[in-house]
Design an enzyme around this catalytic site. Structure first.
Site, PDB file in Angstrom:
ATOM      1  N   SER A 120      21.362  -5.862 108.717  1.00 25.21           N
ATOM      2  CA  SER A 120      20.571  -6.083 109.928  1.00 25.21           C
ATOM      3  C   SER A 120      21.229  -5.451 111.143  1.00 25.21           C
ATOM      4  CB  SER A 120      20.457  -7.583 110.205  1.00 25.21           C
ATOM      5  OG  SER A 120      19.909  -8.246 109.114  1.00 25.21           O
ATOM      6  N   HIS A 141      16.101  -1.424 105.787  1.00 24.07           N
ATOM      7  CA  HIS A 141      16.072  -2.773 106.356  1.00 24.07           C
ATOM      8  C   HIS A 141      14.680  -3.385 106.169  1.00 24.07           C
ATOM      9  CE1 HIS A 141      16.546  -5.425 110.187  1.00 24.07           C
ATOM     10  NE2 HIS A 141      16.866  -6.095 109.105  1.00 24.07           N
ATOM     11  N   GLU A 153      12.589  -0.717 108.213  1.00 20.85           N
ATOM     12  CA  GLU A 153      13.288   0.103 109.209  1.00 20.85           C
ATOM     13  C   GLU A 153      14.288   0.964 108.424  1.00 20.85           C
ATOM     14  OE1 GLU A 153      15.682  -2.314 111.883  1.00 20.85           O
ATOM     15  OE2 GLU A 153      15.099  -1.123 113.613  1.00 20.85           O
ATOM     16  N   ASN A 191      16.842  -5.874 115.482  1.00 21.93           N
ATOM     17  CA  ASN A 191      17.689  -6.998 115.889  1.00 21.93           C
ATOM     18  C   ASN A 191      18.317  -6.821 117.260  1.00 21.93           C
ATOM     19  OD1 ASN A 191      17.504  -9.060 113.858  1.00 21.93           O
ATOM     20  ND2 ASN A 191      18.140  -7.437 112.477  1.00 21.93           N
TER      21      ASN A 191
HETATM   22  P1  NAD Z   1      21.712 -14.783 101.704  1.00 25.32           P
HETATM   23  O1  NAD Z   1      22.946 -15.512 102.135  1.00 25.32           O
HETATM   24  O2  NAD Z   1      20.442 -15.521 101.536  1.00 25.32           O
HETATM   25  O3  NAD Z   1      21.999 -14.006 100.318  1.00 25.32           O
HETATM   26  C1  NAD Z   1      23.158 -13.235 100.084  1.00 25.32           C
HETATM   27  C2  NAD Z   1      23.463 -13.263  98.603  1.00 25.32           C
HETATM   28  O4  NAD Z   1      24.545 -12.364  98.317  1.00 25.32           O
HETATM   29  C3  NAD Z   1      23.902 -14.637  98.097  1.00 25.32           C
HETATM   30  O5  NAD Z   1      23.039 -15.023  97.050  1.00 25.32           O
HETATM   31  C4  NAD Z   1      25.317 -14.416  97.593  1.00 25.32           C
HETATM   32  O6  NAD Z   1      25.615 -15.182  96.418  1.00 25.32           O
HETATM   33  C5  NAD Z   1      25.295 -12.932  97.260  1.00 25.32           C
HETATM   34  N1  NAD Z   1      26.621 -12.314  97.250  1.00 25.32           N
HETATM   35  C6  NAD Z   1      27.702 -12.578  98.032  1.00 25.32           C
HETATM   36  N2  NAD Z   1      28.742 -11.779  97.683  1.00 25.32           N
HETATM   37  C7  NAD Z   1      28.292 -10.992  96.672  1.00 25.32           C
HETATM   38  C8  NAD Z   1      28.892  -9.969  95.883  1.00 25.32           C
HETATM   39  N3  NAD Z   1      30.164  -9.602  96.078  1.00 25.32           N
HETATM   40  N4  NAD Z   1      28.158  -9.379  94.887  1.00 25.32           N
HETATM   41  C9  NAD Z   1      26.875  -9.763  94.678  1.00 25.32           C
HETATM   42  N5  NAD Z   1      26.252 -10.735  95.396  1.00 25.32           N
HETATM   43  C10 NAD Z   1      26.952 -11.333  96.370  1.00 25.32           C
HETATM   44  O7  NAD Z   1      21.555 -13.589 102.764  1.00 25.32           O
HETATM   45  P2  NAD Z   1      20.195 -12.800 103.165  1.00 25.32           P
HETATM   46  O8  NAD Z   1      19.540 -13.546 104.269  1.00 25.32           O
HETATM   47  O9  NAD Z   1      19.462 -12.444 101.942  1.00 25.32           O
HETATM   48  O10 NAD Z   1      20.829 -11.500 103.838  1.00 25.32           O
HETATM   49  C11 NAD Z   1      21.285 -10.403 103.062  1.00 25.32           C
HETATM   50  C12 NAD Z   1      21.344  -9.172 103.935  1.00 25.32           C
HETATM   51  O11 NAD Z   1      20.020  -8.887 104.422  1.00 25.32           O
HETATM   52  C13 NAD Z   1      22.213  -9.326 105.176  1.00 25.32           C
HETATM   53  O12 NAD Z   1      22.838  -8.096 105.444  1.00 25.32           O
HETATM   54  C14 NAD Z   1      21.219  -9.680 106.259  1.00 25.32           C
HETATM   55  O13 NAD Z   1      21.673  -9.337 107.547  1.00 25.32           O
HETATM   56  C15 NAD Z   1      20.036  -8.824 105.843  1.00 25.32           C
HETATM   57  N6  NAD Z   1      18.701  -9.259 106.320  1.00 25.32           N
HETATM   58  C16 NAD Z   1      18.393 -10.584 106.374  1.00 25.32           C
HETATM   59  C17 NAD Z   1      17.135 -10.970 106.821  1.00 25.32           C
HETATM   60  C18 NAD Z   1      16.741 -12.414 106.852  1.00 25.32           C
HETATM   61  O14 NAD Z   1      15.707 -12.741 107.462  1.00 25.32           O
HETATM   62  N7  NAD Z   1      17.476 -13.316 106.200  1.00 25.32           N
HETATM   63  C19 NAD Z   1      16.185 -10.002 107.208  1.00 25.32           C
HETATM   64  C20 NAD Z   1      16.532  -8.652 107.112  1.00 25.32           C
HETATM   65  C21 NAD Z   1      17.806  -8.293 106.672  1.00 25.32           C
END
Ligand code: NAD
Length: 284
Positions: A120, A141, A153, A191
């Site tokens: 993000s 993204h 994005e 963001n």
């Molecule tokens: P989340 O915490 O829901 O999920 C992250 C997952 O990664 C977890 O299930 C965790 O177990 C796993 N993980 C951690 N270390 C790992 C590794 N070494 N190998 C494999 N898996 C691993 O997070 P999220 O909200 O899905 O966010 C993920 C990414 O997407 C971030 O960079 C976030 O900024 C981005 N993002 C989030 C949103 C949102 O609305 N939540 C929107 C757009 C982008």
């Protein structure tokens, strides 16, 4: 470049949505996470969301079944990425974690594979510099919830090639999304604009300006936003919001991005929003 095999790293909020959409559009998908529980939950969530799509008439039961059949899960990054055309990383928004994952992916994924991050806010240029193929590293993204939201994005790092960008935009279109290309600056467009609003809403709550429902209703009815900023923060995940604000604050060096102390307090308490059933609102 044709992209048929996609590995998704991280099966949380975003990873399961990305796997869902890719498989729904005929791609073979490997969804990889360090946690078996997360993978089980991810498959259950995808199943539930597919059911909802069937009920709404967006897809039929056979398409739903075929989508699930195209998704394999696992925890071995090397085995899971060895034949991928493209990898999308969706692990937590922590720079060091992403750097180390990309260093591993650079060794495990085929040399011609594109390595995309769903970050993000973290610099694509810095992630790419950790690999031997910066021309094939890009930001992809997706928005939350991925099966519903139209935008992807697409973020070009300094070294990202035209061909990588073309293939990534083409893939986003194949997945039924609208891709918008932006350059690599902290928070990109989405963001950089959204997080200061969410942070201000949290500060308004902290200062007692109004209750969460009132803040969200003002923004919904007054500004025509589909959901209020606090409800949106709960949907995104308060830990993710905090991580993004920390990147913006550090990288842009401007106090207007300083995370609200109340946001820090909620994250410290483990009140992370919808995923823990409690954030600025309750979800029982
Ligand atoms: P989340 O915490 O829901 O999920 C992250 C997952 O990664 C977890 O299930 C965790 O177990 C796993 N993980 C951690 N270390 C790992 C590794 N070494 N190998 C494999 N898996 C691993 O997070 P999220 O909200 O899905 O966010 C993920 C990414 O997407 C971030 O960079 C976030 O900024 C981005 N993002 C989030 C949103 C949102 O609305 N939540 C929107 C757009 C982008």
């Amino acid at each position: 470049m044709d992209i048929e095999r996609i590995a998704v790293i991280g099966g949380g909020t975003m990873g399961n949505g990305i796997a869902h959409v890719a498989a729904q559009h005929g791609k073979s998908v490997r969804l990889l996470d360090v946690s078996e529980d997360v993978l089980e939950m991810a498959v259950a969530t995808i199943g539930k969301n597919l059911e909802r799509q069937v009920k709404k008439g967006i897809i039929d039961a056979a398409q739903s079944e075929a989508t699930l059949a195209r998704i394999e899960t696992g925890s071995d990054l090397a085995a899971g990425t060895e034949d991928a055309d493209l990898v999308v990383e969706a692990v937590p928004e922590k720079p060091e974690l992403k750097y180390s994952i990309f260093q591993t992916l650079d060794r495990t994924a085929p040399p011609k594979a594109i390595l995309a991050s769903n970050t993000s806010s973290i610099s694509i240029t810095e992630i790419a510099a950790r690999t031997s193929r910066p021309d094939r590293v890009i930001g992809m993204h997706f928005m939350n919830p991925v099966p519903v939201m139209q935008l992807v994005e697409v973020i070009r790092g300094l070294a990202t090639s035209d061909e990588t960008t073309r293939s990534t935009v083409g893939l986003a279109q194949e997945l039924g999304k609208i891709a918008v290309e932006v350059n690599d600056f902290p928070g990109f467009v989405s963001n950089r604009v959204l997080m200061p609003m969410i942070n201000e809403a949290v500060t308004a709550l902290m200062e007692g300006v109004a209750q969460p429902e009132a803040i969200d209703t003002v923004m919904k009815l007054g500004m025509n936003h589909p959901m209020g900023p606090l409800a949106l923060a709960d949907l995104i995940g308060l830990d993710t919001c905090l991580n993004i604000l920390e990147v913006l604050h550090r990288e842009l060096g401007d106090d207007r991005y300083r995370p609200s102390p109340l946001l820090r307090k909620y994250v410290a308490a483990g009140w992370l929003g919808r995923k823990t059933k409690r954030g600025f609102h309750s979800y029982d």
